[in-house]
Write a protein that holds these residues in place. Structure first.
Motif, PDB file in Angstrom:
ATOM      1  N   THR A 185       0.886  -1.320  -0.134  1.00 35.91           N
ATOM      2  CA  THR A 185      -0.006   0.080  -0.161  1.00 35.91           C
ATOM      3  C   THR A 185       0.866   1.119  -0.003  1.00 35.91           C
TER       4      THR A 185
ATOM      5  N   THR B 253      -7.633 -11.275  -3.878  1.00 35.85           N
ATOM      6  CA  THR B 253      -8.149 -10.272  -2.984  1.00 35.85           C
ATOM      7  C   THR B 253      -7.323  -9.464  -2.082  1.00 35.85           C
ATOM      8  N   PRO B 254      -5.915  -9.736  -1.955  1.00 34.85           N
ATOM      9  CA  PRO B 254      -5.307  -8.722  -1.205  1.00 34.85           C
ATOM     10  C   PRO B 254      -5.052  -7.348  -2.103  1.00 34.85           C
ATOM     11  N   SER B 255      -4.947  -7.852  -3.468  1.00 32.09           N
ATOM     12  CA  SER B 255      -4.594  -6.520  -4.585  1.00 32.09           C
ATOM     13  C   SER B 255      -5.938  -5.751  -4.918  1.00 32.09           C
ATOM     14  N   LEU B 256      -7.065  -6.519  -4.379  1.00 29.57           N
ATOM     15  CA  LEU B 256      -8.264  -5.693  -4.732  1.00 29.57           C
ATOM     16  C   LEU B 256      -8.601  -4.990  -3.474  1.00 29.57           C
ATOM     17  N   ARG B 257      -8.367  -5.277  -2.237  1.00 29.22           N
ATOM     18  CA  ARG B 257      -8.358  -4.322  -1.078  1.00 29.22           C
ATOM     19  C   ARG B 257      -7.325  -3.387  -1.169  1.00 29.22           C
ATOM     20  N   LEU B 258      -6.233  -3.657  -1.731  1.00 30.21           N
ATOM     21  CA  LEU B 258      -5.282  -2.453  -1.842  1.00 30.21           C
ATOM     22  C   LEU B 258      -5.956  -1.263  -2.658  1.00 30.21           C
TER      23      LEU B 258
ATOM     24  N   GLN C  95      -8.833  -0.732  -3.537  1.00 31.90           N
ATOM     25  CA  GLN C  95      -9.964  -0.026  -2.520  1.00 31.90           C
ATOM     26  C   GLN C  95      -9.331   1.076  -1.518  1.00 31.90           C
ATOM     27  N   ARG C  96      -8.365   0.645  -0.942  1.00 30.04           N
ATOM     28  CA  ARG C  96      -7.748   1.377   0.243  1.00 30.04           C
ATOM     29  C   ARG C  96      -7.014   2.752  -0.444  1.00 30.04           C
TER      30      ARG C  96
ATOM     31  N   ARG D 142     -13.925   0.879  -9.093  1.00 36.94           N
ATOM     32  CA  ARG D 142     -13.822  -0.147  -9.883  1.00 36.94           C
ATOM     33  C   ARG D 142     -15.277   0.233 -11.243  1.00 36.94           C
TER      34      ARG D 142
ATOM     35  N   HIS E  30     -10.070  -0.800 -12.593  1.00 39.03           N
ATOM     36  CA  HIS E  30     -10.049   0.118 -11.715  1.00 39.03           C
ATOM     37  C   HIS E  30      -9.672   1.580 -12.355  1.00 39.03           C
TER      38      HIS E  30
END
Length: 185
Positions: A110, A138-143, A145-146, A151, A166
Motif C-alpha cells: 500500500t 483479494t489482497p490487491s483488490l483490497r489495496l 480500494q484502500r 471499479r 479500476h
C-alpha cells in the motif's frame, strides 16, 4: 512530462528506477507460486520469471514512467510500475504492484503503490491512473480500494485471465496512513 524517472521515498521504502542489479531478487519474487497463480504462464519456472523481469528492464516508454524496485533496508522486496498500459487502449497510464510474500501484511505494498499513485496524479498531473487486478487476487483488490480506486468494469486481460478494471482520479487518492479521508495533492 519528459523528465527522468525519479527515486521515490516513503517512510519505510525507497522506490528505485528498475535496473539490472534488481533482477535476481525480483525473479525470486515472481517465481513464488502464490504470486505466479495470477499470471498466465508458470512463473515458478525460473526462465519464465526471468523473462518477465527482462521485459520490464526493456521498458522504452516515456522516461518519467516505468518500473520501480521496492527496496527496504537495502533488500529488493518488490516491484511496481506506472507506465502506459500494455492492455488498455490509448496507452492509458497503468499502475501495478508486486511484493514478496514474506513482506506482506505490513502495509508495504500500500505504501509503495500510494507513492506511485501520488507521483502520477500529483507530480505528473495525469488525468487518471488505471489498475487491472485479477478477480481472485483479494489482497490487491483490497489495496486498490484502500487507495481510492473506483471499479469501473471487468474484462479479460494479461493472458486470457479475468481482471477488474479500476481507475483513480485526482483528488480521490488517500494520503498517508491516518489521513484516509483527505485527498491527494
Amino acid at each position: 512530462m519528459g523528465s527522468e524517472q525519479p527515486i521515490l521515498a516513503t517512510d519505510r521504502l525507497t522506490l528505485e528506477p528498475l535496473r539490472a542489479e534488481h533482477a535476481e531478487p525480483l525473479v525470486d519474487v515472481f517465481a513464488d507460486p502464490e504470486l505466479s497463480r495470477y499470471y498466465p504462464g508458470d512463473l515458478t519456472r525460473r526462465e519464465n520469471a526471468e523473462a518477465m523481469v527482462r521485459q520490464r528492464l526493456a521498458y522504452s516508454g516515456p522516461p518519467e514512467l516505468g518500473h520501480w524496485a521496492f527496496v527496504r533496508d537495502g533488500a529488493v522486496i518488490g516491484l511496481g510500475h506506472l507506465r502506459p498500459s500494455w492492455e488498455l487502449p490509448d496507452e492509458l497510464p497503468e499502475i501495478g504492484w508486486y511484493l514478496a510474500r514474506a513482506h506482506g501484511g505490513r502495509g508495504l505494498a500500500t505504501e509503495a503503490a500510494r507513492a506511485l499513485l501520488r507521483y502520477g496524479l500529483g507530480e505528473l498531473a495525469l488525468d487518471s491512473v488505471w489498475a487491472l487486478v485479477h478477480t481472485d487476487n483479494t489482497p490487491s483488490l483490497r489495496l486498490a480500494q484502500r487507495l481510492g480506486f473506483l471499479r469501473v468494469g471487468s474484462g479479460i486481460h494479461y493472458g486470457d485471465m479475468w481482471h477488474h478494471v479500476h481507475v483513480a482520479l485526482p483528488g480521490r487518492t488517500p494520503g498517508p496512513p491516518g489521513t484516509e479521508g483527505t485527498s491527494a495533492p
